[in-house]
Design a protein around this motif. Structure first.
Motif, mmCIF file in Angstrom:
data_model
loop_
_atom_site.group_PDB
_atom_site.id
_atom_site.type_symbol
_atom_site.label_atom_id
_atom_site.label_comp_id
_atom_site.label_asym_id
_atom_site.label_seq_id
_atom_site.Cartn_x
_atom_site.Cartn_y
_atom_site.Cartn_z
ATOM 1 N N VAL A 133 26.858 39.709 100.989
ATOM 2 C CA VAL A 133 25.917 39.039 100.102
ATOM 3 C C VAL A 133 24.497 39.355 100.554
ATOM 4 C CG1 VAL A 133 25.001 36.804 99.366
ATOM 5 C CG2 VAL A 133 27.473 37.140 99.524
ATOM 6 N N VAL A 134 23.652 39.795 99.636
ATOM 7 C CA VAL A 134 22.239 39.993 99.946
ATOM 8 C C VAL A 134 21.574 38.627 100.046
ATOM 9 C CG1 VAL A 134 20.045 40.928 99.114
ATOM 10 C CG2 VAL A 134 22.153 42.256 98.868
ATOM 11 N N GLU A 135 20.990 38.318 101.187
ATOM 12 C CA GLU A 135 20.433 36.988 101.431
ATOM 13 C C GLU A 135 18.936 36.896 101.131
ATOM 14 O OE1 GLU A 135 21.475 35.872 105.398
ATOM 15 O OE2 GLU A 135 23.642 36.016 105.030
ATOM 16 N N ASP A 136 18.303 38.022 100.856
ATOM 17 C CA ASP A 136 16.849 38.022 100.647
ATOM 18 C C ASP A 136 16.449 37.540 99.259
ATOM 19 O OD1 ASP A 136 16.375 39.022 103.187
ATOM 20 O OD2 ASP A 136 16.511 41.107 102.519
ATOM 21 N N PHE A 137 17.413 37.451 98.340
ATOM 22 C CA PHE A 137 17.111 37.069 96.960
ATOM 23 C C PHE A 137 18.150 36.071 96.469
ATOM 24 C CE2 PHE A 137 15.782 41.383 97.847
ATOM 25 C CZ PHE A 137 14.435 41.323 97.539
ATOM 26 N N THR A 138 17.706 35.150 95.637
ATOM 27 C CA THR A 138 18.597 34.092 95.166
ATOM 28 C C THR A 138 18.494 33.940 93.661
ATOM 29 O OG1 THR A 138 17.029 32.240 95.159
ATOM 30 C CG2 THR A 138 18.001 32.837 97.295
ATOM 31 N N GLY A 139 19.416 33.127 93.111
ATOM 32 C CA GLY A 139 19.261 32.666 91.742
ATOM 33 C C GLY A 139 18.227 31.550 91.704
ATOM 34 N N HIS A 140 18.114 30.886 90.546
ATOM 35 C CA HIS A 140 17.011 29.945 90.360
ATOM 36 C C HIS A 140 17.234 29.106 89.111
ATOM 37 C CE1 HIS A 140 15.702 32.780 87.197
ATOM 38 N NE2 HIS A 140 16.106 33.702 88.052
ATOM 39 N N GLY A 141 16.484 28.031 89.009
ATOM 40 C CA GLY A 141 16.423 27.323 87.746
ATOM 41 C C GLY A 141 15.665 28.145 86.728
ATOM 42 N N VAL A 142 15.885 27.858 85.454
ATOM 43 C CA VAL A 142 15.200 28.606 84.406
ATOM 44 C C VAL A 142 14.938 27.670 83.227
ATOM 45 C CG1 VAL A 142 17.381 29.447 83.433
ATOM 46 C CG2 VAL A 142 15.277 30.703 82.979
ATOM 47 N N GLY A 143 13.823 27.883 82.544
ATOM 48 C CA GLY A 143 13.453 27.036 81.408
ATOM 49 C C GLY A 143 12.134 27.482 80.830
ATOM 50 N N VAL A 190 19.718 23.822 83.992
ATOM 51 C CA VAL A 190 20.009 25.201 83.610
ATOM 52 C C VAL A 190 19.700 26.103 84.796
ATOM 53 C CG1 VAL A 190 19.595 27.062 81.979
ATOM 54 C CG2 VAL A 190 19.445 24.688 81.196
ATOM 55 N N LEU A 191 20.701 26.874 85.211
ATOM 56 C CA LEU A 191 20.602 27.695 86.407
ATOM 57 C C LEU A 191 20.848 29.160 86.081
ATOM 58 C CD1 LEU A 191 22.883 25.522 88.737
ATOM 59 C CD2 LEU A 191 20.392 25.341 88.489
ATOM 60 N N ALA A 192 20.078 30.039 86.703
ATOM 61 C CA ALA A 192 20.376 31.469 86.695
ATOM 62 C C ALA A 192 21.122 31.774 87.993
ATOM 63 C CB ALA A 192 19.105 32.292 86.596
ATOM 64 N N ILE A 193 22.409 32.054 87.869
ATOM 65 C CA ILE A 193 23.254 32.348 89.021
ATOM 66 C C ILE A 193 23.397 33.862 89.103
ATOM 67 C CG2 ILE A 193 25.523 32.000 90.061
ATOM 68 C CD1 ILE A 193 25.721 29.396 88.419
ATOM 69 N N GLU A 194 23.066 34.449 90.274
ATOM 70 C CA GLU A 194 23.001 35.913 90.334
ATOM 71 C C GLU A 194 23.332 36.476 91.709
ATOM 72 O OE1 GLU A 194 19.032 37.582 89.873
ATOM 73 O OE2 GLU A 194 18.187 35.565 89.758
ATOM 74 N N PRO A 195 24.609 36.572 92.035
ATOM 75 C CA PRO A 195 24.967 37.210 93.308
ATOM 76 C C PRO A 195 24.637 38.700 93.306
ATOM 77 C CG PRO A 195 26.927 36.722 92.014
ATOM 78 C CD PRO A 195 25.790 36.074 91.313
ATOM 79 N N ILE A 196 24.091 39.161 94.424
ATOM 80 C CA ILE A 196 23.808 40.576 94.651
ATOM 81 C C ILE A 196 24.667 40.995 95.840
ATOM 82 C CG2 ILE A 196 22.039 42.301 95.095
ATOM 83 C CD1 ILE A 196 19.981 40.128 94.184
ATOM 84 N N HIS A 223 24.081 35.313 85.086
ATOM 85 C CA HIS A 223 24.125 34.566 83.829
ATOM 86 C C HIS A 223 23.201 33.355 83.908
ATOM 87 C CE1 HIS A 223 26.960 36.492 81.223
ATOM 88 N NE2 HIS A 223 27.989 36.368 82.038
ATOM 89 N N THR A 224 22.656 32.973 82.766
ATOM 90 C CA THR A 224 21.985 31.680 82.615
ATOM 91 C C THR A 224 23.044 30.664 82.210
ATOM 92 O OG1 THR A 224 19.853 32.657 82.019
ATOM 93 C CG2 THR A 224 20.251 30.395 81.318
ATOM 94 N N VAL A 225 23.180 29.596 83.005
ATOM 95 C CA VAL A 225 24.296 28.663 82.863
ATOM 96 C C VAL A 225 23.778 27.230 82.714
ATOM 97 C CG1 VAL A 225 26.419 27.796 83.922
ATOM 98 C CG2 VAL A 225 25.722 30.188 84.285
#
Length: 279
Positions: free
Chosen positions: A188-198, A225-231, A261-263
């Motif tokens: 898992v790349v730890e330098d970047f994460t998902g986030h809230g979105v709106g 609402v969350l942007a979930i994005e594993p790298i 995805h935006t979830v």
């Protein structure tokens, strides 16, 4: 993107086997009206990425893909979320093979058979963003190792999404992603994460893909609402940012894959707003 992470993650450290820390959330809860608009912005993103996955081919430049995506976003009444964001010059991030994230489209960068291409884009529609990313294998002859990495990254996304329901936490998402990636033997790349979105492209919270004590373990509530994005990298979690200050690569030139995805958190689970199967 990177600037958000610099503000939120000055000294990020991963740890395992952590208890939940329940803390009152500062995450914005969307109203029914806001969610209705976000369904539209997210559908635009899903449509564009589905079309990109169908038209991308050897010989195209990464700038060709960007031009197509921007044209389609604008034709559907939205504006590109990424263009001009902290100075980013394009409508998509397009990252090829060992490029991890934030690749800048270029007229002189051609796509070849066997490449795996990450395309990340967002659409801003009536005041709200949608955000999603896919990895596309170009041509019919994708190496088995690349296919396996793509499969792991996509499975990791959906394992994380399966944990989205009221009462669960960000740590539940992170743990599900991390465990799946580790089962495959990837990183898992730890330098970047998902986030809230709106209304903002990046809102609280940061959605980690690995177990950490760094931020409060937000408990999920309906209307988030969350942007979930594993790298996922094939051989190392480490990354290097190039001199353009955007493009991130693996230091050993190993492959990287990403899905996002935006979830929406619903009263009894989740709703994938950027589901490409619905467009």
């Amino acid at each position: 993107m990177r600037e958000l992470l610099k503000r939120l993650l000055p000294e990020k450290k991963a740890q395992t086997g952590l208890p939940r820390r329940r803390k009152k959330s500062k995450v914005k809860i969307k109203t029914a009206e806001e969610i209705a608009i976000m369904r539209q912005s997210s559908r635009i993103v899903a449509t564009v990425l589905k079309e990109v996955s169908e038209i991308i081919k050897p010989g195209m430049t990464t700038m060709d893909v960007d031009a197509y995506a921007e044209k389609r976003i604008r034709e559907m009444g939205a504006t590109p979320s990424f263009k001009g964001y902290y100075g980013f010059p394009a409508s998509i991030c397009i990252s090829v093979n060992d490029e991890v994230v934030h690749g800048i489209p270029r007229e002189d960068k051609r796509i070849h058979k066997g490449d795996i291409v990450k395309v990340d884009t967002g659409a801003f529609f009536e005041g709200y963003h949608g955000d999603s990313c896919i990895t596309v294998g170009v041509g019919k002859k994708i190496k088995p190792a690349a296919k396996r990495l793509m499969k792991a990254a996509e499975e990791a996304l959906y394992k994380g999404i399966e944990q989205v329901k009221p009462g669960n936490s960000l740590l539940d998402i992170a743990g599900a992603v991390e465990d799946l990636v580790m089962e495959y033997g990837y990183y898992v790349v730890e330098d970047f994460t998902g986030h809230g979105v709106g209304q903002a492209l990046h809102e609280e919270p940061s959605v980690f893909n690995f177990r950490t004590r760094q931020l409060p373990n937000v408990i999920l509530e309906p209307g988030m609402v969350l942007a979930i994005e594993p790298i996922v990298n094939a051989a190392t979690k480490e990354t290097i940012t190039l001199d353009d200050k955007w493009t991130v690569i693996t230091p050993d030139k190993s492959l990287s894959a990403q899905y996002e995805h935006t979830v929406l958190v619903t009263k009894d689970g989740y709703d994938i707003l950027t589901d490409r199967n619905l467009v």
